[in-house]
Design an enzyme around this catalytic site. Structure first.
Site, PDB file in Angstrom:
ATOM      1  N   HIS A  35       0.840  -1.197   0.000  1.00 19.51           N
ATOM      2  CA  HIS A  35       0.000   0.000   0.000  1.00 19.51           C
ATOM      3  C   HIS A  35       0.879   1.252   0.000  1.00 19.51           C
ATOM      4  CE1 HIS A  35      -3.390  -2.597   1.842  1.00 19.51           C
ATOM      5  NE2 HIS A  35      -3.580  -2.442   0.559  1.00 19.51           N
TER       6      HIS A  35
ATOM      7  N   HIS B 194       2.752  -4.119   6.716  1.00 20.35           N
ATOM      8  CA  HIS B 194       1.796  -3.041   6.449  1.00 20.35           C
ATOM      9  C   HIS B 194       1.822  -2.087   7.646  1.00 20.35           C
ATOM     10  CE1 HIS B 194      -0.502  -4.841   2.959  1.00 20.35           C
ATOM     11  NE2 HIS B 194       0.197  -5.882   3.375  1.00 20.35           N
TER      12      HIS B 194
ATOM     13  N   GLU C  58       0.858  -5.265  10.996  1.00 22.60           N
ATOM     14  CA  GLU C  58       0.448  -3.865  10.946  1.00 22.60           C
ATOM     15  C   GLU C  58       1.377  -3.065  11.862  1.00 22.60           C
ATOM     16  OE1 GLU C  58      -1.661  -2.723   8.906  1.00 22.60           O
ATOM     17  OE2 GLU C  58      -2.884  -4.442   8.294  1.00 22.60           O
TER      18      GLU C  58
ATOM     19  N   GLU D  96       1.772   3.378   3.053  1.00 27.17           N
ATOM     20  CA  GLU D  96       2.435   2.603   4.099  1.00 27.17           C
ATOM     21  C   GLU D  96       3.916   2.422   3.764  1.00 27.17           C
ATOM     22  OE1 GLU D  96       0.052  -0.948   4.485  1.00 27.17           O
ATOM     23  OE2 GLU D  96      -1.783   0.207   4.832  1.00 27.17           O
TER      24      GLU D  96
END
Length: 395
Positions: free
Chosen positions: A162, A306, A365, A165
Site C-alpha cells: 500500500h 503493512h 500492521e 504505508e
C-alpha cells in the site's frame, strides 16, 4: 572490494586475511570455482571497500595495518607492486576498510529512487546479495526481489503493498542491512549469530511492491497522469492518503481467495485511492508478479509488512498449519504486538498464500496512528520488527 588473485591464493586465505566467512566469499563470486583460481583473476571481497591513502611521515606498512586492525597481507593484496622499503611521503596506496556503518538510513522519506540507490550500494559492498527483477509496475518501474542465503528453506518478506504505508520499506531494508553487516563482522544480533541463519535459509525480500503508488504519495502525480489521478482523488491535490496502485486498484485486495466477497462489499466500484479490488482478481502487474514469485519460490513462510495497529494476523479460514500458531506466539513475545488469528477479510496476499499453499503467512500492521505514519516512528517500529525478523529465520 575487488582484488587480483596471486600465485597460491585461495578463498580460504582471503577468509583468514579479512576475517570473514568463506561462504560469503564463495557466494560473492558465483561464477568462480574456488578450487581453480587463476592468477590475475578478479575476486570480490564482501564487506570491504578500497580507500586511497597518502603516505605520511613515519608510516610503515606494519604501522598502517596495526592502526586499522588489518592483516599486513591485505595491504599487499591491494597494492601488488608495493615495495615496503621504498615508501615515500605523498605516495598514494590503497587500504581496505571494513564497512561498519549502515547504507540504509531509514529516518527519511523513502521513495523508489532511494530504494534503487541503496540496492546498488548494498550489492556493490556485499555482492553475495542477488537482486532480481521479478516484474514491472504499471509505469514500468522494476519490481525488485533481493535474494540472500544458501539454505533450502525460502522465507519471504515484503513491504509497501500500500502506497501510504511506505515506511515499511525502509524498515525492511534496514533489517536486511543489519543482517548482512552482522554476517560479515561475525557479531551476533541480540545474542543470535547470523551465519547459521544464512546457511539454513534463503531470504526472498520484495521491499517495494507498489513503487508507483509510493512515489505518488511522496511526490504527487506524474505529469502524464495528473488530470486522471486528481479526478480519481476527488479533485484533491493531496495524495498522502493514497493506498492503491497508480491505476486506483488496491493491490492487497486482488488475490483469488474469496475475492468475490471483497468485490461485492467494498464501497468503491471503480478505480479509487483505496479499497477498490479491481474488475477481476490478478489484473495488476504488481499483483501478478508477486503471485508468480510465490509459485516459483515456494516460500516456507511469508511475512507482509503493512501499517498500522501494532498487531498481526496469521489465520485464514482455518487453513493455516499448526506451525503458524507456534510462530505467532513467538512473534507476539518479541514484538509486543497483538496476535490476531482471524479477521473478516479476504483476497490479500497472506490470505491467498495460506489458501493455496497451506503454509504460515503473516500480515504485520506496524506502528500506530494514521497513515502515512510519521517517520519519527521508524526507530520504535524497527526495534519491534528486529525480533520478528530474527525469529522468522531462527525457528
Amino acid at each position: 572490494m575487488k582484488v587480483q588473485v596471486r600465485p597460491g591464493d585461495t578463498f580460504w586465505l582471503y577468509s583468514q586475511l579479512f576475517r570473514i566467512p568463506v561462504q560469503l566469499i564463495e557466494d560473492s563470486n558465483p561464477n568462480v570455482l574456488p578450487t581453480s583460481l587463476m592468477v590475475g583473476q578478479t575476486i570480490n571481497i564482501p564487506g570491504f571497500i578500497a580507500e586511497e591513502y597518502m603516505i605520511q611521515q613515519g608510516d610503515t606498512i606494519s604501522k598502517l595495518a596495526k592502526e586499522r586492525n588489518l592483516a599486513i597481507d591485505t595491504i599487499f593484496l591491494l597494492n601488488p607492486n608495493l615495495n615496503p622499503n621504498r615508501l615515500q611521503i605523498n605516495d598514494r596506496i590503497l587500504l581496505p576498510r571494513l564497512v561498519t556503518d549502515f547504507v540504509v538510513d531509514g529516518n527519511e522519506a523513502y521513495d523508489f529512487g532511494k530504494l534503487e540507490k541503496d540496492l546498488h550500494r548494498l550489492v556493490e559492498i556485499y555482492p553475495f546479495l542477488k537482486v532480481n527483477r521479478i516484474g514491472d509496475s504499471v509505469l514500468g518501474k522494476p519490481l525488485y526481489e533481493i535474494e540472500i542465503g544458501r539454505g533450502n528453506r525460502t522465507i519471504h518478506f515484503n513491504a509497501s503493498f500500500h502506497a501510504n504505508e511506505w515506511i515499511t520499506t525502509p524498515v525492511l531494508m534496514r533489517l536486511l542491512n543489519e543482517f548482512i553487516v552482522s554476517l560479515v563482522r561475525g557479531n551476533p544480533i541480540r545474542g543470535i549469530f547470523t551465519l547459521p541463519l544464512y546457511n539454513r535459509n534463503r531470504l526472498s525480500i520484495v521491499p517495494m511492491v507498489n513503487p508507483d503508488g509510493v512515489d505518488l504519495v511522496l511526490h504527487g502525480p506524474p505529469e502524464e497522469m495528473k488530470e486522471e489521478l486528481i479526478e480519481m482523488n476527488k479533485g484533491s491535490l493531496d495524495f498522502s492518503g493514497w493506498k492503491a496502485n497508480i491505476r486506483g486498484v488496491d493491490l492487497n485486495n486482488q488475490y483469488p481467495a474469496y475475492w468475490e466477497i471483497e468485490k461485492k462489499r467494498k464501497e468503491p466500484k471503480s478505480p479509487a485511492p483505496r479499497d477498490y479490488p479491481g474488475d477481476e482478481p490478478l489484473t495488476e502487474p504488481e499483483v501478478m508478479a508477486m503471485a508468480d514469485l510465490a509459485q516459483r519460490k515456494q516460500f516456507a513462510r511469508l511475512l507482509a509488512f503493512h501499517t498500522q495497529g501494532r498487531e498481526f494476523y496469521w489465520g485464514y479460514e482455518n487453513l493455516e498449519p499448526p506451525e503458524s500458531e507456534v510462530l505467532a506466539n513467538e512473534f507476539a513475545k518479541v514484538s509486543g504486538y497483538d496476535s490476531v488469528r482471524y479477521i473478516d477479510s479476504h483476497a490479500g496476499y497472506k490470505d491467498w498464500f495460506i489458501y493455496i499453499y497451506r503454509r504460515p503467512g503473516f500480515t504485520f500492521e506496524l506502528g500506530y496512528g494514521v497513515n502515512p505514519l510519521p517517520i519519527t516512528q521508524f526507530p520504535q517500529i524497527y526495534d519491534e520488527m528486529l525480533g520478528v525478523f530474527l525469529a522468522a529465520l531462527y525457528m
